[in-house]
Design an enzyme around this catalytic site. Structure first.
Site, PDB file in Angstrom:
ATOM      1  N   GLU A  81      22.061  75.489 -21.109  1.00  0.00           N
ATOM      2  CA  GLU A  81      20.851  75.357 -21.926  1.00  0.00           C
ATOM      3  C   GLU A  81      19.643  74.890 -21.118  1.00  0.00           C
ATOM      4  O   GLU A  81      18.538  75.448 -21.223  1.00  0.00           O
ATOM      5  CB  GLU A  81      21.140  74.379 -23.062  1.00  0.00           C
ATOM      6  CG  GLU A  81      19.931  73.943 -23.860  1.00  0.00           C
ATOM      7  CD  GLU A  81      20.193  72.683 -24.640  1.00  0.00           C
ATOM      8  OE1 GLU A  81      19.301  72.290 -25.412  1.00  0.00           O
ATOM      9  OE2 GLU A  81      21.270  72.066 -24.483  1.00  0.00           O
ATOM     10  N   ASP A 105      30.603  73.808 -21.678  1.00  0.00           N
ATOM     11  CA  ASP A 105      30.428  73.417 -23.083  1.00  0.00           C
ATOM     12  C   ASP A 105      30.452  74.617 -24.031  1.00  0.00           C
ATOM     13  O   ASP A 105      30.642  74.440 -25.236  1.00  0.00           O
ATOM     14  CB  ASP A 105      29.110  72.666 -23.272  1.00  0.00           C
ATOM     15  CG  ASP A 105      29.128  71.276 -22.679  1.00  0.00           C
ATOM     16  OD1 ASP A 105      30.229  70.819 -22.294  1.00  0.00           O
ATOM     17  OD2 ASP A 105      28.068  70.651 -22.576  1.00  0.00           O
ATOM     18  N   ARG A 140      53.222  55.330 -26.705  1.00  0.00           N
ATOM     19  CA  ARG A 140      51.806  54.983 -26.741  1.00  0.00           C
ATOM     20  C   ARG A 140      50.978  56.061 -27.439  1.00  0.00           C
ATOM     21  O   ARG A 140      51.404  57.201 -27.587  1.00  0.00           O
ATOM     22  CB  ARG A 140      51.263  54.816 -25.314  1.00  0.00           C
ATOM     23  CG  ARG A 140      51.729  53.571 -24.606  1.00  0.00           C
ATOM     24  CD  ARG A 140      51.240  53.593 -23.174  1.00  0.00           C
ATOM     25  NE  ARG A 140      51.649  52.398 -22.446  1.00  0.00           N
ATOM     26  CZ  ARG A 140      51.697  52.310 -21.127  1.00  0.00           C
ATOM     27  NH1 ARG A 140      51.376  53.349 -20.391  1.00  0.00           N
ATOM     28  NH2 ARG A 140      52.077  51.188 -20.547  1.00  0.00           N
ATOM     29  N   MET A 147      34.339  66.446 -22.105  1.00  0.00           N
ATOM     30  CA  MET A 147      32.903  66.690 -22.153  1.00  0.00           C
ATOM     31  C   MET A 147      32.555  67.411 -23.452  1.00  0.00           C
ATOM     32  O   MET A 147      33.432  67.894 -24.162  1.00  0.00           O
ATOM     33  CB  MET A 147      32.455  67.493 -20.933  1.00  0.00           C
ATOM     34  CG  MET A 147      32.452  66.681 -19.651  1.00  0.00           C
ATOM     35  SD  MET A 147      31.782  67.619 -18.244  1.00  0.00           S
ATOM     36  CE  MET A 147      31.679  66.306 -17.020  1.00  0.00           C
ATOM     37  N   GLY A 148      31.274  67.489 -23.740  1.00  0.00           N
ATOM     38  CA  GLY A 148      30.812  68.102 -24.975  1.00  0.00           C
ATOM     39  C   GLY A 148      29.791  67.216 -25.652  1.00  0.00           C
ATOM     40  O   GLY A 148      30.146  66.393 -26.495  1.00  0.00           O
ATOM     41  N   ARG A 149      28.531  67.369 -25.256  1.00  0.00           N
ATOM     42  CA  ARG A 149      27.456  66.514 -25.792  1.00  0.00           C
ATOM     43  C   ARG A 149      27.142  66.848 -27.243  1.00  0.00           C
ATOM     44  O   ARG A 149      27.117  65.977 -28.114  1.00  0.00           O
ATOM     45  CB  ARG A 149      26.204  66.666 -24.926  1.00  0.00           C
ATOM     46  CG  ARG A 149      24.993  65.882 -25.427  1.00  0.00           C
ATOM     47  CD  ARG A 149      23.793  66.121 -24.540  1.00  0.00           C
ATOM     48  NE  ARG A 149      24.063  65.679 -23.182  1.00  0.00           N
ATOM     49  CZ  ARG A 149      23.889  64.436 -22.764  1.00  0.00           C
ATOM     50  NH1 ARG A 149      23.450  63.510 -23.607  1.00  0.00           N
ATOM     51  NH2 ARG A 149      24.149  64.116 -21.516  1.00  0.00           N
ATOM     52  N   GLU A 200      32.838  63.734 -25.835  1.00  0.00           N
ATOM     53  CA  GLU A 200      31.983  62.613 -25.451  1.00  0.00           C
ATOM     54  C   GLU A 200      30.845  62.393 -26.440  1.00  0.00           C
ATOM     55  O   GLU A 200      30.334  61.279 -26.582  1.00  0.00           O
ATOM     56  CB  GLU A 200      31.408  62.842 -24.053  1.00  0.00           C
ATOM     57  CG  GLU A 200      30.506  64.066 -23.958  1.00  0.00           C
ATOM     58  CD  GLU A 200      29.981  64.317 -22.556  1.00  0.00           C
ATOM     59  OE1 GLU A 200      30.287  63.497 -21.660  1.00  0.00           O
ATOM     60  OE2 GLU A 200      29.278  65.322 -22.353  1.00  0.00           O
ATOM     61  N   HIS A 250      34.532  64.665 -14.779  1.00  0.00           N
ATOM     62  CA  HIS A 250      34.241  65.799 -13.905  1.00  0.00           C
ATOM     63  C   HIS A 250      35.475  66.555 -13.439  1.00  0.00           C
ATOM     64  O   HIS A 250      35.346  67.592 -12.775  1.00  0.00           O
ATOM     65  CB  HIS A 250      33.422  65.319 -12.705  1.00  0.00           C
ATOM     66  CG  HIS A 250      32.024  64.937 -13.082  1.00  0.00           C
ATOM     67  ND1 HIS A 250      31.710  63.690 -13.550  1.00  0.00           N
ATOM     68  CD2 HIS A 250      30.872  65.648 -13.102  1.00  0.00           C
ATOM     69  CE1 HIS A 250      30.412  63.635 -13.822  1.00  0.00           C
ATOM     70  NE2 HIS A 250      29.893  64.811 -13.558  1.00  0.00           N
ATOM     71  N   GLN A 252      37.093  68.259 -15.326  1.00  0.00           N
ATOM     72  CA  GLN A 252      36.973  69.504 -16.082  1.00  0.00           C
ATOM     73  C   GLN A 252      36.094  70.531 -15.389  1.00  0.00           C
ATOM     74  O   GLN A 252      36.165  71.717 -15.692  1.00  0.00           O
ATOM     75  CB  GLN A 252      36.393  69.208 -17.470  1.00  0.00           C
ATOM     76  CG  GLN A 252      37.253  68.309 -18.319  1.00  0.00           C
ATOM     77  CD  GLN A 252      36.450  67.610 -19.398  1.00  0.00           C
ATOM     78  OE1 GLN A 252      36.346  68.100 -20.506  1.00  0.00           O
ATOM     79  NE2 GLN A 252      35.889  66.459 -19.075  1.00  0.00           N
TER      80      GLN A 252
END
Length: 328
Positions: A81, A105, A140, A147-149, A200, A250, A252
């Site tokens: 973008e 993304d 556990r 990631m992914g804003r 994220e 990072h 990813q």
């Protein structure tokens, strides 16, 4: 068959000097180099977070002068973008630009695929597979932050691929209490461990995104991170079940590209040269409905490609959709 030949040089927006001058990291690309590019990991051409149109430090005039001074006939902008937003503005200034969508993304509109996404998904799946050993043996819960804003594609499809119990995405704010209920329900039914995948940019209702600091980059973005740790702490305190978090960060973005990304990179590159040869500037190559095509840069950046919560997300179980051919 195309008979035109071009000299190709890779550089980022922040390289102001002439080709060959000290301090300039040009990346000449010869025909023979193509034989070895397949397994190259990451952004081989180099990259920067420089925004020539930063309102606080607008250097667009300098960028335009350098494009002319360096004798750059065409620019192929490869990115997401922000990068393609700069490319579009340069095209309005008369620069001959074409774009290639490359962002893990997968949040660009105008295309069904962006380079790097499938490889990043493979990394998420592989890392979660490795976590299962420890999660199972120690009973556990693991919260895996991807990631992914703004767009939750990595978490959603990575979570689906790895069989995550809960998936949290930016497009739908979650309730911590409901997550605790789902986790407790799973334990009552006998599950040994759970994997929770969270973007994220995902956030609880009534709370803004969690960031590492308040510093903004030249595109106006904060560095997100910490939602996984926050969630692990909340779950552990409420359920008394040992919960750990891990941010893939990072990881990813690296590693050898998968076969699909190698093919798509080839196809997108050929299509970009086709646009140049045909004089079709101000466009981005695109993959739509199974075909390589092109769309105007303005269309590509006009809005984000987000997860459709109504059709692709289960808001009751915080996971991927539970029906495809029918309705719930």
């Amino acid at each position: 068959m195309r008979s035109s030949e071009f000299e190709t040089v890779g550089r980022d927006w922040s390289s102001p000097k002439r080709k060959g001058e000290p301090g300039v990291e040009d990346c000449p690309i010869e025909r023979r180099d193509g034989q070895n590019l397949g397994p190259i990991r990451g952004t081989n051409l180099g990259t920067s977070r420089t925004n020539p149109y930063d309102p606080k430090n607008n250097r667009s005039k300098i960028a335009l002068q350098n494009i002319e001074r360096l004798g750059l006939d065409f620019i192929v902008a490869i990115g997401g973008e922000d990068t393609l937003g700069v490319a579009y503005k340069l095209s309005l200034e008369g620069v001959k630009v074409v774009g290639i969508p490359k962002t893990i993304d997968k949040d660009l509109s105008g295309t069904d695929y962006t380079l790097g996404f499938e490889t990043a998904m493979n990394v998420i799946t592989e890392e979660i597979d490795r976590l299962r050993t420890t999660a199972g043996s120690h009973r556990r819960i693991f919260v895996v932050e991807t990631m992914g804003r703004h767009a939750g594609w990595l978490a959603l499809e990575g979570g689906e691929s790895s069989g995550a119990y809960i998936i949290l995405i930016p497009e739908y704010d979650f309730e911590v209490g409901k997550i605790n209920e789902l986790v407790s329900e799973g334990r009552r039914k006998g599950t040994r461990y759970d994997i929770i995948v969270v973007s994220e940019g995902a956030k609880p209702k009534g709370i803004s995104e969690i960031s590492k600091d308040d510093v903004l980059d030249s595109f106006g973005h904060k560095t997100l991170g910490g939602i996984g740790e926050f969630l692990a702490r909340e779950i552990s305190q409420a359920t008394k079940i040992e919960t750990r978090s891990i941010a893939l960060s990072h990881l990813q973005r690296g590693g050898s590209p998968c076969a699909y990304d190698r093919r798509m990179g080839r196809y997108f590159g050929i299509a970009a040269v086709d646009l140049i040869a045909g004089g079709q500037f101000g466009k981005m190559v695109s993959f739509r409905s199974g075909k390589i095509t092109a769309v105007p840069l303005q269309e590509a950046i006009s809005k984000l490609n987000l997860v459709d919560v109504r059709t692709q997300y289960d808001t009751e179980r915080y996971n991927g959709r539970r029906t495809i051919l029918g309705t719930v």
